[in-house]
Write a protein that holds these residues in place. Structure first.
Motif, PDB file in Angstrom:
ATOM      1  N   SER A   1       3.195  72.432   3.975  1.00 13.73           N
ATOM      2  CA  SER A   1       4.583  71.634   3.442  1.00 13.73           C
ATOM      3  C   SER A   1       5.690  72.475   4.214  1.00 13.73           C
ATOM      4  N   VAL A   2       5.639  73.753   3.756  1.00 17.38           N
ATOM      5  CA  VAL A   2       6.874  74.517   4.070  1.00 17.38           C
ATOM      6  C   VAL A   2       7.030  74.569   5.634  1.00 17.38           C
ATOM      7  N   ALA A   3       5.828  74.874   6.423  1.00 15.05           N
ATOM      8  CA  ALA A   3       5.914  75.110   7.930  1.00 15.05           C
ATOM      9  C   ALA A   3       6.324  73.628   8.533  1.00 15.05           C
ATOM     10  N   THR A   4       5.996  72.739   7.950  1.00 14.59           N
ATOM     11  CA  THR A   4       6.336  71.453   8.744  1.00 14.59           C
ATOM     12  C   THR A   4       7.853  71.250   8.549  1.00 14.59           C
ATOM     13  N   ALA A   5       8.490  71.369   7.226  1.00 13.54           N
ATOM     14  CA  ALA A   5       9.855  71.038   7.205  1.00 13.54           C
ATOM     15  C   ALA A   5      10.561  72.257   7.992  1.00 13.54           C
ATOM     16  N   VAL A   6      10.277  73.402   7.963  1.00  5.34           N
ATOM     17  CA  VAL A   6      11.060  74.399   8.814  1.00  5.34           C
ATOM     18  C   VAL A   6      11.076  74.128  10.284  1.00  5.34           C
ATOM     19  N   VAL A   7       9.825  74.010  10.971  1.00  5.61           N
ATOM     20  CA  VAL A   7       9.655  73.770  12.455  1.00  5.61           C
ATOM     21  C   VAL A   7      10.110  72.682  12.706  1.00  5.61           C
ATOM     22  N   GLY A   8      10.112  71.501  11.757  1.00  6.62           N
ATOM     23  CA  GLY A   8      10.679  70.354  12.295  1.00  6.62           C
ATOM     24  C   GLY A   8      12.020  70.179  12.018  1.00  6.62           C
ATOM     25  N   ALA A   9      12.961  70.994  11.493  1.00 16.24           N
ATOM     26  CA  ALA A   9      14.269  70.760  11.291  1.00 16.24           C
ATOM     27  C   ALA A   9      14.878  71.475  12.751  1.00 16.24           C
ATOM     28  N   SER A  10      16.005  70.534  12.988  1.00 17.12           N
ATOM     29  CA  SER A  10      16.568  70.922  14.283  1.00 17.12           C
ATOM     30  C   SER A  10      17.806  69.852  14.073  1.00 17.12           C
ATOM     31  N   GLU A  11      18.937  70.454  14.662  1.00 21.03           N
ATOM     32  CA  GLU A  11      20.361  69.438  14.711  1.00 21.03           C
ATOM     33  C   GLU A  11      20.341  68.624  16.164  1.00 21.03           C
ATOM     34  N   GLY A  12      19.199  68.509  16.795  1.00 16.49           N
ATOM     35  CA  GLY A  12      19.090  67.666  17.874  1.00 16.49           C
ATOM     36  C   GLY A  12      17.497  67.149  18.132  1.00 16.49           C
ATOM     37  N   PRO A  13      17.145  66.312  18.936  1.00 13.76           N
ATOM     38  CA  PRO A  13      15.727  65.995  19.147  1.00 13.76           C
ATOM     39  C   PRO A  13      14.774  67.075  19.208  1.00 13.76           C
ATOM     40  N   VAL A  14      13.507  67.092  18.608  1.00 15.78           N
ATOM     41  CA  VAL A  14      12.689  68.154  18.680  1.00 15.78           C
ATOM     42  C   VAL A  14      11.223  67.632  18.975  1.00 15.78           C
ATOM     43  N   VAL A  15      10.263  68.280  19.801  1.00 15.56           N
ATOM     44  CA  VAL A  15       9.196  67.848  20.184  1.00 15.56           C
ATOM     45  C   VAL A  15       8.068  69.096  20.192  1.00 15.56           C
ATOM     46  N   PHE A  16       6.912  68.421  19.841  1.00 14.40           N
ATOM     47  CA  PHE A  16       5.887  69.646  19.765  1.00 14.40           C
ATOM     48  C   PHE A  16       4.638  69.209  20.650  1.00 14.40           C
ATOM     49  N   ALA A  17       4.313  70.136  21.556  1.00 17.43           N
ATOM     50  CA  ALA A  17       3.520  70.210  22.647  1.00 17.43           C
ATOM     51  C   ALA A  17       1.966  70.715  22.220  1.00 17.43           C
ATOM     52  N   SER A  18       1.014  70.229  22.781  1.00 17.97           N
ATOM     53  CA  SER A  18      -0.355  70.838  22.546  1.00 17.97           C
ATOM     54  C   SER A  18      -1.165  70.445  23.572  1.00 17.97           C
ATOM     55  N   ILE A  19      -2.120  71.198  24.033  1.00 18.37           N
ATOM     56  CA  ILE A  19      -3.429  70.927  24.559  1.00 18.37           C
ATOM     57  C   ILE A  19      -4.642  71.025  23.951  1.00 18.37           C
ATOM     58  N   GLY A  20      -5.541  70.234  24.074  1.00 22.07           N
ATOM     59  CA  GLY A  20      -6.826  70.208  23.364  1.00 22.07           C
ATOM     60  C   GLY A  20      -6.692  70.153  22.005  1.00 22.07           C
ATOM     61  N   ASP A  21      -7.840  69.778  21.159  1.00 20.92           N
ATOM     62  CA  ASP A  21      -7.945  69.442  19.622  1.00 20.92           C
ATOM     63  C   ASP A  21      -7.914  70.898  18.909  1.00 20.92           C
ATOM     64  N   GLY A  22      -8.025  72.016  19.588  1.00 24.81           N
ATOM     65  CA  GLY A  22      -7.901  73.160  18.815  1.00 24.81           C
ATOM     66  C   GLY A  22      -6.557  73.548  17.981  1.00 24.81           C
ATOM     67  N   PRO A  23      -5.327  73.433  18.707  1.00 22.20           N
ATOM     68  CA  PRO A  23      -5.205  73.148  20.107  1.00 22.20           C
ATOM     69  C   PRO A  23      -5.300  74.480  20.792  1.00 22.20           C
ATOM     70  N   ASP A  24      -5.542  74.485  22.081  1.00 24.74           N
ATOM     71  CA  ASP A  24      -5.693  75.733  22.755  1.00 24.74           C
ATOM     72  C   ASP A  24      -4.342  76.384  23.421  1.00 24.74           C
ATOM     73  N   ALA A  25      -3.285  75.448  23.366  1.00 26.07           N
ATOM     74  CA  ALA A  25      -1.865  75.922  23.925  1.00 26.07           C
ATOM     75  C   ALA A  25      -1.146  75.155  23.145  1.00 26.07           C
ATOM     76  N   ILE A  26       0.167  75.645  22.812  1.00 26.62           N
ATOM     77  CA  ILE A  26       1.175  74.898  21.840  1.00 26.62           C
ATOM     78  C   ILE A  26       2.753  75.335  22.471  1.00 26.62           C
ATOM     79  N   GLY A  27       3.371  74.252  22.263  1.00 29.16           N
ATOM     80  CA  GLY A  27       4.908  74.594  22.441  1.00 29.16           C
ATOM     81  C   GLY A  27       5.683  73.732  21.767  1.00 29.16           C
ATOM     82  N   ARG A  28       7.047  74.317  21.507  1.00 27.85           N
ATOM     83  CA  ARG A  28       8.169  73.489  20.650  1.00 27.85           C
ATOM     84  C   ARG A  28       9.421  73.493  21.627  1.00 27.85           C
ATOM     85  N   GLY A  29       9.856  72.216  21.535  1.00 22.19           N
ATOM     86  CA  GLY A  29      11.233  72.107  22.381  1.00 22.19           C
ATOM     87  C   GLY A  29      12.014  71.366  21.529  1.00 22.19           C
ATOM     88  N   THR A  30      13.599  71.913  21.862  1.00 16.35           N
ATOM     89  CA  THR A  30      14.474  70.980  20.938  1.00 16.35           C
ATOM     90  C   THR A  30      15.812  71.179  21.754  1.00 16.35           C
TER      91      THR A  30
END
Length: 322
Positions: free
Chosen positions: A220-249
């Motif tokens: 709950s806390v992590a979703t609120a914090v990493v999802g917060a931004s004063e602009g558009p935000v996106v979350f990248a992932s590869i695989g179901d694990g996921p094997d690789a992740i990224g965040r951009g805003t």
């Protein structure tokens, strides 16, 4: 990585990466470049340029390659990739703070204060964004009171050159941080994983958050914090694990520059390149012009990878607990 005098944190010098602009001071001798001043009585000289090879000898590009044996080196100082004004540091810090605003924020005497239930330093620290931000006892007391009301320690981020040296007394928290920047049209990647395998989501999945901060993360806390931004935000992932992740805003600096704030985590360079490529394309579609990323100065793998992709040092920052 072979050690040399500047590897000692106590020396006050940053450890350079290949691609950094550096000043190397060295003892003159038969195996070193001649003193550029042309004098005959000098025992030491220096060379400023881009580090091409951090082996032995060190190789620096200054109007062509210059080789300096490590035994002759007395100090190495890392510089910003290009000349950076204080106003440009403030501009980038504003965009970076907007990318991690926490779940609550406020302004006190030129400081932006952010709180996010203690999750991540960036979202739970104060940064001096305005010119002339206060460093007096009353301001520091107000910062402490604000964080105490939220049952959080008072942690401040101190970007280099924005405050007079010695004005803030505190305990260092973690490594020095390097803010690297690059133009979006100049970022170079060679993904061996097809970018079509990169999934982009508007919010982080539980699997993404577990990959980001481990199995015990408070979702709950992590979703609120990493999802917060004063602009558009996106979350990248590869695989179901996921094997690789990224965040951009994408957020704006004080001069209107649209910055893509990035973070990428992957065990393999090919997947990391694919995540980066997907995030850069996403950022360009949203009007991004330049990209920034925050990297620990001691993280040689990430620092080298970002520099190879076309990023360069803009400035450094450090966290202090008051």
């Amino acid at each position: 990585m072979t050690t040399h005098p500047s590897d000692d944190p106590a020396s006050g010098h940053r450890i350079p990466f290949v691609g950094d602009r550096v000043v190397i001071r060295y003892r003159l001798g038969d195996a070193t470049p001649a003193d550029w001043r042309g004098g005959s009585g000098a025992a030491l000289s220096d060379v400023t340029g881009v580090l091409l090879d951090d082996g032995d000898p060190l190789v620096v590009d200054r109007d062509g390659p210059q080789s300096i044996p490590r035994t002759a080196v007395t100090s190495i100082r890392v510089l910003s990739r290009v000349t950076v004004r204080n106003s440009q540091i403030r501009n980038l810090e504003a965009a970076a703070a907007a990318a991690w605003p926490g779940t609550e924020s406020g302004m006190i005497d030129g400081w932006l204060l952010r709180a996010g239930h203690g999750f991540t330093r960036r979202a739970n620290s104060a940064v001096p964004l305005e010119f002339g931000a206060g460093t007096d006892a009353a301001t520091m007391s107000a910062l402490r009171s604000w964080y105490a009301e939220r049952i959080l320690p008072t942690v401040v981020a101190i970007p280099e050159r924005l405050l007079p040296a010695g004005q803030i007394v505190g305990q260092p928290v973690g490594d020095e941080m390097q803010l690297l920047v690059g133009d979006l049209d100049g970022i170079r990647m060679e993904p061996t994983t097809p970018t079509e395998q990169v999934r982009l989501d508007d919010s982080p999945s539980p699997a993404w958050l577990h990959a980001y901060r481990g199995p015990d993360v408070d979702l709950s806390v992590a979703t609120a914090v990493v999802g917060a931004s004063e602009g558009p935000v996106v979350f990248a992932s590869i695989g179901d694990g996921p094997d690789a992740i990224g965040r951009g805003t994408v957020t704006e600096g004080t001069d209107g520059t649209r910055w893509l704030g990035l973070s990428v985590s992957s065990p393999t360079p090919g997947q990391a390149d694919a995540v980066m490529a997907a995030l850069v394309a996403w950022g360009v579609d949203r009007g991004g012009q330049r990209a920034h990323v925050q990297v620990r100065a001691g993280n040689r793998i990430a620092g080298t990878w970002y520099r190879a992709a076309g990023f360069g040092l803009h400035h450094t920052s450090r966290y202090l607990a008051l």
